[in-house]
Enzyme design. Structure first.
Site, PDB file in Angstrom:
ATOM      1  N   GLY A  14      60.544  57.912  44.371  1.00 24.92           N
ATOM      2  CA  GLY A  14      60.979  58.126  45.759  1.00 24.92           C
ATOM      3  C   GLY A  14      59.819  58.140  46.726  1.00 24.92           C
ATOM      4  O   GLY A  14      59.605  59.121  47.437  1.00 24.92           O
ATOM      5  N   SER A  15      59.083  57.007  46.773  1.00 25.80           N
ATOM      6  CA  SER A  15      57.819  57.048  47.517  1.00 25.80           C
ATOM      7  C   SER A  15      57.668  55.943  48.564  1.00 25.80           C
ATOM      8  O   SER A  15      56.566  55.616  48.963  1.00 25.80           O
ATOM      9  CB  SER A  15      56.646  57.001  46.529  1.00 25.80           C
ATOM     10  OG  SER A  15      56.855  56.007  45.560  1.00 25.80           O
ATOM     11  N   THR A  16      58.795  55.369  49.025  1.00 23.14           N
ATOM     12  CA  THR A  16      58.675  54.383  50.105  1.00 23.14           C
ATOM     13  C   THR A  16      58.525  55.076  51.458  1.00 23.14           C
ATOM     14  O   THR A  16      58.226  54.426  52.459  1.00 23.14           O
ATOM     15  CB  THR A  16      59.913  53.455  50.147  1.00 23.14           C
ATOM     16  OG1 THR A  16      61.080  54.271  50.309  1.00 23.14           O
ATOM     17  CG2 THR A  16      60.030  52.617  48.881  1.00 23.14           C
ATOM     18  N   SER A  17      58.774  56.385  51.502  1.00 21.68           N
ATOM     19  CA  SER A  17      58.608  57.142  52.752  1.00 21.68           C
ATOM     20  C   SER A  17      58.364  58.614  52.411  1.00 21.68           C
ATOM     21  O   SER A  17      58.354  58.979  51.237  1.00 21.68           O
ATOM     22  CB  SER A  17      59.852  56.990  53.644  1.00 21.68           C
ATOM     23  OG  SER A  17      60.969  57.572  53.009  1.00 21.68           O
ATOM     24  N   ILE A  19      57.077  62.449  51.749  1.00 15.85           N
ATOM     25  CA  ILE A  19      55.982  63.075  50.991  1.00 15.85           C
ATOM     26  C   ILE A  19      55.441  62.103  49.935  1.00 15.85           C
ATOM     27  O   ILE A  19      54.231  62.003  49.729  1.00 15.85           O
ATOM     28  CB  ILE A  19      56.496  64.375  50.319  1.00 15.85           C
ATOM     29  CG1 ILE A  19      56.872  65.414  51.393  1.00 15.85           C
ATOM     30  CG2 ILE A  19      55.461  64.942  49.349  1.00 15.85           C
ATOM     31  CD1 ILE A  19      57.657  66.623  50.856  1.00 15.85           C
ATOM     32  N   SER A 141      61.041  72.882  45.596  1.00 17.76           N
ATOM     33  CA  SER A 141      61.269  73.208  47.011  1.00 17.76           C
ATOM     34  C   SER A 141      61.239  74.717  47.211  1.00 17.76           C
ATOM     35  O   SER A 141      61.546  75.476  46.274  1.00 17.76           O
ATOM     36  CB  SER A 141      62.640  72.688  47.448  1.00 17.76           C
ATOM     37  OG  SER A 141      62.980  73.197  48.722  1.00 17.76           O
ATOM     38  N   TYR A 154      71.603  71.942  45.778  1.00 16.06           N
ATOM     39  CA  TYR A 154      70.224  71.448  45.866  1.00 16.06           C
ATOM     40  C   TYR A 154      69.245  72.497  45.342  1.00 16.06           C
ATOM     41  O   TYR A 154      68.365  72.198  44.532  1.00 16.06           O
ATOM     42  CB  TYR A 154      69.925  71.114  47.333  1.00 16.06           C
ATOM     43  CG  TYR A 154      68.494  70.764  47.642  1.00 16.06           C
ATOM     44  CD1 TYR A 154      67.962  69.520  47.284  1.00 16.06           C
ATOM     45  CD2 TYR A 154      67.660  71.666  48.316  1.00 16.06           C
ATOM     46  CE1 TYR A 154      66.645  69.201  47.581  1.00 16.06           C
ATOM     47  CE2 TYR A 154      66.346  71.352  48.614  1.00 16.06           C
ATOM     48  CZ  TYR A 154      65.842  70.110  48.249  1.00 16.06           C
ATOM     49  OH  TYR A 154      64.543  69.794  48.541  1.00 16.06           O
TER      50      TYR A 154
HETATM   51  N1  LIG Z   1      61.071  67.247  53.491  1.00 15.93           N
HETATM   52  C1  LIG Z   1      61.225  68.538  53.226  1.00 15.93           C
HETATM   53  O1  LIG Z   1      61.343  69.382  54.135  1.00 15.93           O
HETATM   54  C2  LIG Z   1      61.185  69.029  51.795  1.00 15.93           C
HETATM   55  C3  LIG Z   1      61.120  70.409  51.573  1.00 15.93           C
HETATM   56  C4  LIG Z   1      61.096  70.870  50.268  1.00 15.93           C
HETATM   57  C5  LIG Z   1      61.130  69.980  49.204  1.00 15.93           C
HETATM   58  N2  LIG Z   1      61.213  68.639  49.455  1.00 15.93           N
HETATM   59  C6  LIG Z   1      61.276  67.746  48.304  1.00 15.93           C
HETATM   60  O2  LIG Z   1      60.200  66.839  48.344  1.00 15.93           O
HETATM   61  C7  LIG Z   1      60.574  65.574  47.787  1.00 15.93           C
HETATM   62  C8  LIG Z   1      60.308  64.487  48.825  1.00 15.93           C
HETATM   63  O3  LIG Z   1      60.994  64.831  50.001  1.00 15.93           O
HETATM   64  P1  LIG Z   1      60.993  63.910  51.312  1.00 15.93           P
HETATM   65  O4  LIG Z   1      61.562  64.723  52.412  1.00 15.93           O
HETATM   66  O5  LIG Z   1      59.687  63.244  51.468  1.00 15.93           O
HETATM   67  O6  LIG Z   1      62.074  62.874  50.838  1.00 15.93           O
HETATM   68  P2  LIG Z   1      62.857  61.780  51.646  1.00 15.93           P
HETATM   69  O7  LIG Z   1      62.108  61.405  52.864  1.00 15.93           O
HETATM   70  O8  LIG Z   1      64.265  62.211  51.769  1.00 15.93           O
HETATM   71  O9  LIG Z   1      62.768  60.678  50.489  1.00 15.93           O
HETATM   72  C9  LIG Z   1      62.955  59.424  50.732  1.00 15.93           C
HETATM   73  C10 LIG Z   1      62.455  58.644  49.523  1.00 15.93           C
HETATM   74  O10 LIG Z   1      63.305  58.880  48.396  1.00 15.93           O
HETATM   75  C11 LIG Z   1      63.765  57.620  47.924  1.00 15.93           C
HETATM   76  N3  LIG Z   1      65.082  57.800  47.303  1.00 15.93           N
HETATM   77  C12 LIG Z   1      66.159  58.448  47.787  1.00 15.93           C
HETATM   78  N4  LIG Z   1      67.182  58.411  46.894  1.00 15.93           N
HETATM   79  C13 LIG Z   1      66.714  57.731  45.818  1.00 15.93           C
HETATM   80  C14 LIG Z   1      67.272  57.349  44.562  1.00 15.93           C
HETATM   81  N5  LIG Z   1      68.538  57.639  44.249  1.00 15.93           N
HETATM   82  N6  LIG Z   1      66.514  56.654  43.697  1.00 15.93           N
HETATM   83  C15 LIG Z   1      65.232  56.326  44.004  1.00 15.93           C
HETATM   84  N7  LIG Z   1      64.643  56.644  45.166  1.00 15.93           N
HETATM   85  C16 LIG Z   1      65.380  57.339  46.069  1.00 15.93           C
HETATM   86  C17 LIG Z   1      63.785  56.756  49.174  1.00 15.93           C
HETATM   87  O11 LIG Z   1      63.727  55.410  48.812  1.00 15.93           O
HETATM   88  P3  LIG Z   1      64.568  54.225  49.538  1.00 15.93           P
HETATM   89  O12 LIG Z   1      65.245  54.818  50.751  1.00 15.93           O
HETATM   90  O13 LIG Z   1      63.527  53.227  49.871  1.00 15.93           O
HETATM   91  O14 LIG Z   1      65.512  53.789  48.507  1.00 15.93           O
HETATM   92  C18 LIG Z   1      62.481  57.199  49.818  1.00 15.93           C
HETATM   93  O15 LIG Z   1      61.383  56.603  49.175  1.00 15.93           O
HETATM   94  C19 LIG Z   1      62.052  65.718  47.437  1.00 15.93           C
HETATM   95  O16 LIG Z   1      62.181  66.051  46.076  1.00 15.93           O
HETATM   96  C20 LIG Z   1      62.530  66.875  48.292  1.00 15.93           C
HETATM   97  O17 LIG Z   1      63.619  67.567  47.718  1.00 15.93           O
HETATM   98  C21 LIG Z   1      61.232  68.144  50.715  1.00 15.93           C
END
Ligand SMILES: NC(=O)c1ccc[n+]([C@@H]2O[C@H](COP(=O)([O-])OP(=O)(O)OC[C@H]3O[C@@H](n4cnc5c(N)ncnc54)[C@H](OP(=O)(O)O)[C@@H]3O)[C@@H](O)[C@H]2O)c1
Length: 264
Positions: A14-17, A19, A141, A154
């Site tokens: 999950g790294s196209t955008s 964290i 998280s 979640y």
């Molecule tokens: N942001 C926060 O506030 C926060 C807080 C606590 C924990 N976290 C955790 O940190 C991690 C990263 O969070 P983030 O906010 O950076 O995430 P995000 O922006 O929601 O993640 C988007 C990324 O996940 C990929 N993705 C989504 N569903 C997928 C699937 N079914 N298979 C493969 N790739 C998938 C997307 O790829 P495509 O769209 O290109 O397919 C994109 O690269 C997550 O585990 C999240 O729970 C985040």
């Protein structure tokens, strides 16, 4: 500080955008070779393009896989020979009440948030042990501990990652492999940016006012009282993935702006 990551091979789910993308960029800056992942070739190409604009010599590639689809995961594992560092970052959530959360919502979150890391660790941990070096990180998280009422499913998946991470760490005894979990707080990924924008349009408040209200009324325990940047998360993730972090194993590291109460 030299993190000694040159030529280490890294897979970040999950790294196209968000964290994951910020982490990929930092690994590239440290000389590692990185495999990014998302559900479409289009998003992977876009993310690789952005990284190559900044780092023209980057050793970067991408693999399409949807962690809701078991075949897609098998194909991903078959296509990657070996990784030194596995960052289990992919995670999905739905803000809804417990009663609204269907079985499908539960199983989707369990598949993507937990089983992705289970399957990838099963595939790549044995070769790390064999090689006597490796790093696995699970991105959990703050919700694992705070358990907001609209995010019970979640939060349950994110708590599960802490047991998974600790359990796997215990299987690395006597080796140079470590397994740790990182607990981010509210982080300004693209998803959070969109949420702020939507709320700002809905309420006629500025994004700054929406942010202030979030920390005043929702994430009241945050000591930082602002969103964490994706780069701030990446700094800790990349350090924990480096040889410098050898003495940290089986740990749950908070990067939550102080939102989880307690002294450890
Ligand atoms: N942001 C926060 O506030 C926060 C807080 C606590 C924990 N976290 C955790 O940190 C991690 C990263 O969070 P983030 O906010 O950076 O995430 P995000 O922006 O929601 O993640 C988007 C990324 O996940 C990929 N993705 C989504 N569903 C997928 C699937 N079914 N298979 C493969 N790739 C998938 C997307 O790829 P495509 O769209 O290109 O397919 C994109 O690269 C997550 O585990 C999240 O729970 C985040």
């Amino acid at each position: 500080m030299n993190l000694h990551l040159t030529n280490k091979s890294v897979l970040i789910t999950g790294s196209t955008s968000g964290i994951g993308f910020a982490t990929a960029k930092l690994f590239i800056n440290e000389g590692a070779s990185v495999i990014i992942n998302g559900r479409s070739q289009k998003n992977i190409d876009k993310a690789i393009g952005l990284i190559l604009d900044e780092f023209p010599d980057a050793n970067i590639s991408g693999v399409v896989a949807d962690f809701l689809d078991k075949n897609s995961i098998s194909n991903l594992i078959d296509s990657i020979k070996q990784v030194d560092i596995l960052i289990n970052n992919v995670g999905i959530y739905k803000s809804q009440s417990f009663q609204e959360t269907t079985d499908t919502d539960w199983t989707d979150m369990l598949e993507v948030n937990v089983m992705s890391g289970v399957r990838l660790s099963r595939a790549f941990l044995p070769q790390m042990i064999e090689k006597n070096w490796g790093r696995i990180l699970f991105i959990s998280s703050e919700c694992a501990a705070l358990v907001p009422e609209d995010l019970i499913a979640y939060s349950t998946t994110k708590a599960a990652l802490l047991s998974l991470s600790r359990g796997l760490a215990q299987t690395t005894r006597g080796t140079n492999v470590t397994v740790n979990a990182v607990l981010p707080g509210s982080t300004l990924s693209e998803g959070a940016e969109n949420f702020l924008q939507e709320q700002s349009e809905k309420t006629n408040l500025s994004k700054k006012e929406v942010t202030d209200n979030f920390f005043k009324n929702v994430r009241t325990s945050s000591l930082l009282e602002r969103f964490i940047s994706t780069e701030e998360l990446a700094n800790t993730i990349v350090y924990l993935a480096s040889p410098l972090s050898a003495a940290t194993n089986g740990a749950a590291i908070k990067v939550d702006g102080g939102s989880i109460p307690g002294i450890i």
